[in-house]
Design a protein around this motif. Structure first.
Motif, PDB file in Angstrom:
ATOM      1  N   VAL A  18      53.758  16.682  77.047  1.00 26.14           N
ATOM      2  CA  VAL A  18      54.125  16.882  75.087  1.00 26.14           C
ATOM      3  C   VAL A  18      55.682  17.736  75.603  1.00 26.14           C
ATOM      4  CG1 VAL A  18      53.686  18.486  73.286  1.00 26.14           C
ATOM      5  CG2 VAL A  18      51.862  16.026  73.838  1.00 26.14           C
ATOM      6  N   TYR A  19      55.026  19.383  76.102  1.00 34.59           N
ATOM      7  CA  TYR A  19      56.387  19.614  76.469  1.00 34.59           C
ATOM      8  C   TYR A  19      57.503  19.541  76.881  1.00 34.59           C
ATOM      9  CZ  TYR A  19      58.564  23.419  78.574  1.00 34.59           C
ATOM     10  OH  TYR A  19      59.779  24.739  79.767  1.00 34.59           O
ATOM     11  N   GLU A  20      57.510  18.132  77.581  1.00 36.16           N
ATOM     12  CA  GLU A  20      58.712  17.856  78.102  1.00 36.16           C
ATOM     13  C   GLU A  20      59.268  16.918  76.736  1.00 36.16           C
ATOM     14  OE1 GLU A  20      57.752  14.888  80.644  1.00 36.16           O
ATOM     15  OE2 GLU A  20      57.575  16.028  83.164  1.00 36.16           O
ATOM     16  N   LEU A  21      58.353  16.414  76.236  1.00 34.46           N
ATOM     17  CA  LEU A  21      59.204  15.710  75.018  1.00 34.46           C
ATOM     18  C   LEU A  21      60.051  16.901  74.187  1.00 34.46           C
ATOM     19  CD1 LEU A  21      56.908  12.733  74.427  1.00 34.46           C
ATOM     20  CD2 LEU A  21      58.794  12.936  74.870  1.00 34.46           C
ATOM     21  N   THR A  22      58.639  18.003  74.026  1.00 36.79           N
ATOM     22  CA  THR A  22      59.590  18.402  72.291  1.00 36.79           C
ATOM     23  C   THR A  22      60.974  19.912  73.358  1.00 36.79           C
ATOM     24  OG1 THR A  22      57.801  20.805  73.436  1.00 36.79           O
ATOM     25  CG2 THR A  22      57.200  18.635  71.745  1.00 36.79           C
ATOM     26  N   LEU A  23      60.671  19.198  74.623  1.00 37.80           N
ATOM     27  CA  LEU A  23      62.550  20.212  74.665  1.00 37.80           C
ATOM     28  C   LEU A  23      63.367  19.358  74.783  1.00 37.80           C
ATOM     29  CD1 LEU A  23      61.291  21.779  77.988  1.00 37.80           C
ATOM     30  CD2 LEU A  23      61.462  22.745  76.682  1.00 37.80           C
TER      31      LEU A  23
END
Length: 62
Positions: A18-23
């Motif tokens: 999720v962190y990777e996607l939101t970046l």
């Protein structure tokens, strides 16, 4: 919609994913950055899912 809701909505992906996607530049901007974390408008996230993860798009759409 917080990161937990996004994780669930995307089929139980990891917090790291999720962190990777939101970046990504393609992911919607967060509308707030609270002590508990960032939050996004559900409609914005759903539009992103419809484009980038159509297999997970809401059945009521399209």
């Amino acid at each position: 919609m917080g990161t937990h809701e996004i994780r669930v909505r995307l089929g139980g992906i990891s917090r790291q994913r999720v962190y990777e996607l939101t970046l990504r530049r393609t992911f919607p901007e967060a509308v707030a950055d609270l002590a508990q974390g960032k939050v996004w408008l559900a409609d914005d996230v759903e539009r992103w899912i419809a484009v980038h993860r159509p297999d997970l798009a809401e059945e009521s759409e399209g």
